[in-house]
Design an enzyme around this catalytic site. Structure first.
Site, short mmCIF file in Angstrom:
data_model
loop_
_atom_site.label_atom_id
_atom_site.label_comp_id
_atom_site.label_asym_id
_atom_site.label_seq_id
_atom_site.Cartn_x
_atom_site.Cartn_y
_atom_site.Cartn_z
N LYS A 15 0.86 -1.19 0.00
CA LYS A 15 0.00 0.00 0.00
C LYS A 15 0.90 1.24 0.00
O LYS A 15 1.76 1.40 0.87
CB LYS A 15 -0.91 0.02 1.22
CG LYS A 15 -1.93 1.13 1.20
CD LYS A 15 -2.98 0.93 0.11
CE LYS A 15 -4.10 0.02 0.57
NZ LYS A 15 -5.17 -0.12 -0.46
N THR A 60 -3.35 -5.35 0.66
CA THR A 60 -2.77 -4.02 0.85
C THR A 60 -3.60 -3.22 1.85
O THR A 60 -3.06 -2.36 2.56
CB THR A 60 -2.68 -3.26 -0.48
OG1 THR A 60 -3.98 -3.01 -1.00
CG2 THR A 60 -1.88 -4.05 -1.50
N ARG A 177 29.13 33.92 -9.09
CA ARG A 177 27.77 33.63 -9.54
C ARG A 177 26.93 33.23 -8.34
O ARG A 177 27.44 32.93 -7.25
CB ARG A 177 27.76 32.50 -10.57
CG ARG A 177 28.20 31.16 -9.99
CD ARG A 177 27.97 30.01 -10.96
NE ARG A 177 28.34 28.73 -10.35
CZ ARG A 177 28.09 27.54 -10.89
NH1 ARG A 177 27.48 27.47 -12.06
NH2 ARG A 177 28.45 26.43 -10.27
N GLN A 220 29.43 20.09 -8.02
CA GLN A 220 30.01 18.79 -7.69
C GLN A 220 30.96 18.89 -6.49
O GLN A 220 30.94 18.03 -5.59
CB GLN A 220 30.77 18.21 -8.90
CG GLN A 220 29.88 17.73 -10.02
CD GLN A 220 29.57 18.80 -11.06
OE1 GLN A 220 29.57 20.00 -10.74
NE2 GLN A 220 29.32 18.38 -12.28
N HIS A 248 19.61 27.42 -11.84
CA HIS A 248 20.37 28.47 -12.51
C HIS A 248 19.76 29.85 -12.30
O HIS A 248 18.54 30.04 -12.38
CB HIS A 248 20.44 28.17 -14.01
CG HIS A 248 21.11 26.88 -14.33
ND1 HIS A 248 22.42 26.62 -14.02
CD2 HIS A 248 20.64 25.76 -14.95
CE1 HIS A 248 22.73 25.40 -14.43
NE2 HIS A 248 21.67 24.85 -14.99
#
Length: 299
Positions: A15, A60, A177, A220, A248
């Site tokens: 479920k 379920t 940035r 990263q 971005h």
């Protein structure tokens, strides 16, 4: 040449997304626990698929009712709640050899009234969603905690330079940035004697601190810094995995209007976006594949 036989492969059922709200009202100051729980069983269910024999199929609906009944005694940490469910289903039905139980926990905050937190009125918090998964595989128990939608942003001390360029490259290098992402992280515990609530709170703090602390040469690099900070502080965590979109923010060209834009006005693009995913682990420590089965979006 005979064709190979058609056979049943790996399977599970249960479920999904049982919404459970538990209110503890043993005092005038109520507590609220809000979860979305999924239960999936693994084991000897071949006859149901191949012969329509339901003698091993725990409904379920029964799984749903069990979740509600267990919540009556309190939820506690989502990891501990899922472990209780795993022990119940694998211990109550001989043919259930394992399974996967998952939870999302939603946070509520007390509404302030006249400067004091109200005893029984709450507002849904806009914070991240806490996640948990318990996988039972025979006698093994794999506990994976996590979070998603932890939205973070730094307005400077981030750049992206030194990447390869070809005829299709239009992105300009920058050493200044905006870096923003929605952190989705899951970490696997290597042992079971854990205060899950306390570790969750500390891991969250460590992820935020690591995101903010250092210059980011790329998402990263920041991802790895975050994972390393968690593993260095918590020996009980065997590995941590991330899925992080790069949200971005592009500097808007205001020159057509006779205006300068010294990195102050940005267009926040929702798509397409970079998607960074990685696992950070301990050297020489293998990751059990069964623990991560069915967890999409985490390599």
């Amino acid at each position: 040449m005979t064709e190979p036989a058609i056979v049943l492969g790996a399977n599970q059922y249960g479920k999904a997304e049982v919404r459970v709200v538990k209110v503890t009202r043993d005092t005038a100051r109520h507590e609220i626990e809000d979860l979305n729980v999924t239960s999936q069983l693994r084991g000897d269910f071949a006859a149901a698929h191949l012969a329509g024999d339901n003698s091993h199929v725990v409904p379920t609906d029964t799984q749903k009712n069990t979740i509600f009944a267990f919540a009556r005694d309190g939820v506690g940490s989502p990891e501990a709640f899922l472990l209780r469910l795993a022990e119940h289903f694998t211990g109550s039905f001989d043919w259930v050899t394992g399974g996967r139980w998952e939870a999302e926990q939603f946070a509520w905050q007390r509404i302030p009234v006249d400067g004091a937190e109200h005893d029984h009125a709450f507002v849904r918090s806009g914070k991240e969603v806490r996640t948990a998964v318990v996988v039972a595989d025979g006698d093994d128990r794999h506990v994976i905690a996590g979070l998603r939608e932890l939205t973070v942003l730094k307005t400077t001390q981030s750049g992206f330079e030194g990447y390869p360029k070809d005829r299709y490259t239009t992105l300009a290098e920058t050493s200044d940035r905006i870096l923003a992402t929605d952190v989705a992280a899951r970490w696997r515990y290597g042992r079971g004697d854990v205060d899950y609530d306390a570790v969750y709170a500390n891991v969250r703090s460590l992820l935020l601190e690591a995101f903010a602390a250092r210059y980011s040469a790329a998402l990263q690099a920041t991802l790895f810094d975050m994972g390393r900070a968690v593993l260095e502080a918590h020996p009980e965590i065997a590995e941590i995995r991330f899925s992080m979109p790069n949200k971005h923010h592009f500097v808007v060209d205001l020159a057509p209007f006779g205006l300068e834009n010294p990195n102050e006005v940005f267009f926040a693009a929702d798509r397409p976006y970079g998607l960074i995913e990685a696992a950070v682990g301990r050297e020489g420590v293998a990751s059990p594949g069964a623990a991560w089965e069915g967890i999409a979006g985490f390599c």
